[in-house]
Each structure stands twice: as C-alpha cells, then as structure tokens.
Scaffold this motif. Structure first.
Motif, mmCIF file in Angstrom:
data_model
loop_
_atom_site.group_PDB
_atom_site.id
_atom_site.type_symbol
_atom_site.label_atom_id
_atom_site.label_comp_id
_atom_site.label_asym_id
_atom_site.label_seq_id
_atom_site.Cartn_x
_atom_site.Cartn_y
_atom_site.Cartn_z
ATOM 1 N N UNK A 385 -8.239 0.957 4.177
ATOM 2 C CA UNK A 385 -8.486 2.333 4.634
ATOM 3 C C UNK A 385 -7.210 3.165 4.609
ATOM 4 N N UNK A 386 -6.081 2.503 4.882
ATOM 5 C CA UNK A 386 -4.793 3.208 4.846
ATOM 6 C C UNK A 386 -4.357 3.435 3.399
ATOM 7 N N UNK A 387 -4.539 2.429 2.575
ATOM 8 C CA UNK A 387 -4.157 2.538 1.159
ATOM 9 C C UNK A 387 -4.907 3.682 0.471
ATOM 10 N N UNK A 388 -6.188 3.865 0.837
ATOM 11 C CA UNK A 388 -6.998 4.919 0.215
ATOM 12 C C UNK A 388 -6.486 6.325 0.551
ATOM 13 N N UNK A 389 -5.680 6.451 1.589
ATOM 14 C CA UNK A 389 -5.139 7.763 1.966
ATOM 15 C C UNK A 389 -3.765 8.027 1.349
ATOM 16 N N UNK A 390 -3.187 7.015 0.701
ATOM 17 C CA UNK A 390 -1.836 7.141 0.151
ATOM 18 C C UNK A 390 -1.688 8.275 -0.868
ATOM 19 N N UNK A 391 -2.686 8.531 -1.758
ATOM 20 C CA UNK A 391 -2.517 9.638 -2.716
ATOM 21 C C UNK A 391 -2.190 10.979 -2.062
ATOM 22 N N UNK A 392 -2.732 11.215 -0.869
ATOM 23 C CA UNK A 392 -2.420 12.470 -0.163
ATOM 24 C C UNK A 392 -0.936 12.516 0.180
ATOM 25 N N UNK A 393 -0.411 11.392 0.674
ATOM 26 C CA UNK A 393 1.005 11.327 1.052
ATOM 27 C C UNK A 393 1.922 11.475 -0.156
ATOM 28 N N UNK A 394 1.537 10.863 -1.279
ATOM 29 C CA UNK A 394 2.372 10.935 -2.475
ATOM 30 C C UNK A 394 2.387 12.332 -3.074
ATOM 31 N N UNK A 395 1.262 13.046 -2.971
ATOM 32 C CA UNK A 395 1.179 14.378 -3.569
ATOM 33 C C UNK A 395 1.806 15.460 -2.687
ATOM 34 N N UNK A 396 1.847 15.210 -1.377
ATOM 35 C CA UNK A 396 2.278 16.250 -0.434
ATOM 36 C C UNK A 396 3.661 16.836 -0.739
ATOM 37 N N UNK A 397 4.676 16.029 -1.102
ATOM 38 C CA UNK A 397 5.992 16.622 -1.379
ATOM 39 C C UNK A 397 6.011 17.536 -2.610
ATOM 40 N N UNK A 398 5.060 17.339 -3.524
ATOM 41 C CA UNK A 398 5.068 18.104 -4.770
ATOM 42 C C UNK A 398 4.147 19.320 -4.719
ATOM 43 N N UNK A 399 3.028 19.209 -4.019
ATOM 44 C CA UNK A 399 2.063 20.303 -4.029
ATOM 45 C C UNK A 399 1.199 20.256 -2.776
ATOM 46 N N UNK A 400 1.320 21.288 -1.941
ATOM 47 C CA UNK A 400 0.471 21.368 -0.751
ATOM 48 C C UNK A 400 -0.991 21.521 -1.159
ATOM 49 N N UNK A 401 -1.241 22.345 -2.193
ATOM 50 C CA UNK A 401 -2.603 22.537 -2.671
ATOM 51 C C UNK A 401 -3.201 21.260 -3.231
ATOM 52 N N UNK A 402 -2.389 20.508 -3.991
ATOM 53 C CA UNK A 402 -2.859 19.250 -4.557
ATOM 54 C C UNK A 402 -3.183 18.234 -3.483
ATOM 55 N N UNK A 403 -2.316 18.135 -2.464
ATOM 56 C CA UNK A 403 -2.562 17.174 -1.386
ATOM 57 C C UNK A 403 -3.778 17.588 -0.565
ATOM 58 N N UNK A 404 -3.969 18.899 -0.404
ATOM 59 C CA UNK A 404 -5.145 19.384 0.322
ATOM 60 C C UNK A 404 -6.422 19.000 -0.424
ATOM 61 N N UNK A 405 -6.363 19.091 -1.755
ATOM 62 C CA UNK A 405 -7.509 18.678 -2.566
ATOM 63 C C UNK A 405 -7.800 17.199 -2.407
ATOM 64 N N UNK A 406 -6.749 16.369 -2.397
ATOM 65 C CA UNK A 406 -6.929 14.928 -2.203
ATOM 66 C C UNK A 406 -7.493 14.630 -0.817
ATOM 67 N N UNK A 407 -7.042 15.391 0.182
ATOM 68 C CA UNK A 407 -7.527 15.187 1.550
ATOM 69 C C UNK A 407 -9.028 15.467 1.632
ATOM 70 N N UNK A 408 -9.450 16.587 1.062
ATOM 71 C CA UNK A 408 -10.873 16.932 1.069
ATOM 72 C C UNK A 408 -11.686 15.899 0.295
ATOM 73 N N UNK A 409 -11.110 15.423 -0.817
ATOM 74 C CA UNK A 409 -11.784 14.404 -1.615
ATOM 75 C C UNK A 409 -11.940 13.109 -0.813
ATOM 76 N N UNK A 410 -10.909 12.755 -0.042
ATOM 77 C CA UNK A 410 -10.969 11.536 0.782
ATOM 78 C C UNK A 410 -12.038 11.669 1.858
ATOM 79 N N UNK A 411 -12.143 12.860 2.464
ATOM 80 C CA UNK A 411 -13.171 13.076 3.481
ATOM 81 C C UNK A 411 -14.572 12.975 2.884
#
Length: 423
Positions: A385-411
């Motif tokens: 469950x933690x590993x599945x959230x890692x893409x959000x953490x990896x994208x966050x430093x590069x793109x807030x919009x990209x990480x937000x998209x990953x977050x919504x996708x995870x939800x």
C-alpha cells in the motif's frame, strides 16, 4: 537540471515508443498524440473471417449486439464500420499531446488567469493604499533575520506574508499570485539576474514546504472522491508540513550561514507551534462531520475576511489614492492587468512540462523507471500500500500538477480511504 530532465523525458520517451512499435510490443502510437486519459487502448485488429475461425459463436454474439461491442475477459471487441474487429485492453495513462495542450489551457491556465487577475488586483490595492509597506515594517524584525540580503521594509515582505497566509489555509490558488509577485519583487534587487538570490532561494524553499494548517484543496479532492471522512488527513498534513517547513528553514540557513538563534525567530516558531498545537487539540475533539464543517468554514471565512479588510482599508485610505491620481476601483483594475500579464508568461512553462509528462506516462517509460523503486523497498518489507503511493512522492519535486494527477489516480484506483489514497 530541469532542462536535462525535460530533455530526457521527451527524447527517452519517444525513443522507447518507437522501440515498442518496431518490436511489435505496441499496436498503435496514435494515443500518444491524440488519445484521452482512461480511454481503452487499441491492442489489435481482426478481420471477421479471422474471428469466425477463432470463435464462431462469439462472432455471432458480436454482430447481434446492438452496440457492436462485447467485453470478453480484460478485452473489449468492437465491430467497426470498416468491417473489422478492433480489440481494446487496458486504459490510457494520460492525455495525448494535443489533448494535454488543450486541457492545460482550458482546465488549468484559464482558471489560473482568473485567480491571478483577481488576487493581483487585491495586491495592487495593498500596494497603493500603503498597507504592504506597513506589513513590511511589522515583519521586519523577523524577515530581516531570515532574509538578511533583502533591504529593510522591502515590498516583498508584504507579498511573502500573504503567500504564507494562503498556504497556511491550504488555499493553493490564492497563494500562487502572491508567491509570483514576491519573486518578481525580489528580482528587482537581485544583483545577478540570471541566478536566484539567497532571499529567493529561502522564500522558494519555505513556500515549497508549504506550512499548512487546513489542507483545503486536499480535503476537497477527497470529498470529490467520496471519502468517508475527507478531513481525516488533517493531522498528518499539519505535522508533516510543519516539520518540512522547519527543515527547509534550518537547512537553507545553514547553507546561507544565517543565525536562527535570535529572539524574533524563536518567538515566531514558538507562536506558530502554539497555534498549531491549540487547533490540533480542538480539532481532535470533533467528530468527522464537525471537522469538515469547522475546517471548511474557517478557511473560507479567513479568505473572505482578508478580502473584506483589504477593501475596507483601501476605502479609509482614499486620500492616498487621490494623491496618486487614482481611486480604489482603478487601482484594482491596474493590478488585475498585471495578473493577466503574469499568467501569459506562465503558460509556456506549464505547456512544456505537462506535455513532457504526458509523453513520459503514455510511453510506459515512466513506469519502467519507477518499477525499480518497489523492488528495492520490497527488500525492506515495505507494505504494498505504501509502495503504490511512491509515484506521487517521486513526481512531487518535478511537477505539482503531475503529482496531483498521480494522487487522484491513486484515490480512484485504490480508494480514497485506503492507506495508499490517504498517504
């Protein structure tokens, strides 16, 4: 670093797409250019004769279906007007290039223009009424310690105050124009125009850490995803953003050799800690619906109060406006025009990053790169469950919009109340 990252995303992703196409591992690449996120992926085509030989009864069901398509396992078979059967499987990871360009303008940039126009109008009222200079004087004892290279009483102090206040309330859209104006203001006294000043670096790090009391936007996203208690992530968000902000302050101060052991900084940190502690104590005593009601009303009430106070103060300072041969409304309109101009300057950067991320995701290269992370974490028995959230953490430093998209996708994928969705 950003230039190399951006170039690698484009060049690497396109090269990987062609390799997949040539090797036969992908059927079509049209989705990378014209596709829409979550659209079914075309993975092959059959002629009617081929399907008849393969499964006569299934072909009969397909032709008799009034919608001309049938789901079989993970695949969707669709009878087209060209007298061929298209096979779809899986969903597209992100919008294609053209769709991303269109949606960036319609869904992100145009709303941002509206926010910038309105809030920059309010900022101009603060400037013309003299309120920003008074803000600067009040905050000088604190800011002069954290931003020693910035002149005392500088206008950037006022802009930074409004930015921090908006972040504090989780009002991302309101924080953006204040932050942009603060950076522009500090750039005026930056001796090396092609390099960020120490003050700009300190401000950007504190802004990125985003000390948040009420994560309004995140609660809104969770509510939209039908979370059972959208506000239940408040305590972790408050704690992590506080720790992140404090860490940013300490690390940048060490790098810039700023002494934080002084009365003004100590009083400020203690004051913020006290406010957070009191609200945490109060919020933990509320039930789920009460938390949602309280946090929603508090954040919106503070925003409306700020607007009210700015306009009210401007009304009482009409003499100041007259001396500058303007009035409250004209001053607002002048500032609003600056907001529109700022928005136009931001658009190319938004398009450049979001299109690159679109190609990166749709090529599949992003997931190939990220697959190595779960493998390493598995060695340490980290939960899936933690590993599945890692893409959000990896994208966050590069793109807030990209990480937000990953977050919504995870939800959407794992559920807003799952550990992955909450994390």
């Amino acid at each position: 670093a950003l230039s190399r990252f951006w170039s690698f995303i484009f060049a690497g992703s396109i090269l990987y797409i062609f390799i997949l196409l040539i090797s036969g591992k992908t059927y079509t690449i049209g989705n990378v250019v014209n596709g829409t996120q979550n659209d079914p992926m075309l993975v092959g085509e059959l002629t009617p004769e081929m399907l008849i030989l393969k499964d006569t009864s299934f072909y009969s069901k397909l032709t008799q279906n009034k919608n001309n398509y049938i789901q079989k396992g993970d695949s969707l078979y669709k009878l087209t007007d060209k007298n061929s059967i298209e096979i779809y499987s899986g969903k597209q990871a992100a919008d294609g290039i053209f769709v991303t360009c269109k949606n960036t303008i319609l869904d992100l940039w145009l709303p941002l223009i509206g926010y910038l126009t309105f809030f920059c109008g309010l900022l101009h009222l603060l400037s013309d009424s003299g309120a920003i200079s008074k803000f600067a004087k009040v905050l000088t004892p604190l800011f002069v310690k954290i931003f020693p290279d910035l002149p005392k009483g500088h206008a950037a102090y006022g802009f930074m105050t409004m930015n921090f206040a908006a972040n504090f309330l989780g009002l991302d859209n309101a924080a953006t124009p204040f932050g942009l104006k603060a950076m522009e203001s500090m750039q005026e006294v930056n001796e090396t125009k092609t390099r960020a000043s120490n003050s700009q670096i300190m401000f950007l790090c504190l802004h990125a850490a985003g000390l948040t009391l009420i994560p309004t936007s995140i609660i809104g996203y969770r509510a939209a995803q039908n979370a059972s208690n959208p506000a239940d992530i408040m305590l972790p968000c408050i704690i992590t953003s506080f720790v992140g902000t404090f860490a940013a302050l300490v690390f940048v101060s060490i790098k810039q050799r700023i002494n934080l052991l002084n009365l003004a900084v100590i009083i400020f940190v203690a004051g913020v800690s006290g406010i957070i502690g009191f609200l945490l104590f109060y919020i933990t005593r509320l039930n789920g619906s009460e938390k949602m009601h309280f946090t929603s009303n508090l954040s919106n009430a503070v925003l409306l109060a700020i607007i009210f106070l700015i306009i009210l103060y401007s009304i009482f300072q009409e003499k100041v406006f007259k001396r500058n041969e303007t009035n409250v409304f004209d001053s607002f309109v002048t500032g609003a025009k600056d907001g529109f101009t700022t928005g136009v300057r931001v658009l190319p950067y938004m398009i450049a990053m979001l299109v690159a991320l679109s190609v990166f995701r749709n090529s599949g290269l992003m997931y190939l790169v990220m697959d190595g992370v779960p493998s390493v974490l598995n060695l340490f028995a980290v939960k899936r469950e933690i590993i599945d959230a890692i893409p959000v953490a990896l994208m966050r430093p590069f793109s807030a919009g990209g990480s937000r998209g990953f977050m919504l996708d995870a939800m959407k994928t794992y559920g807003p109340d799952s550990l992955t969705g909450q994390l």
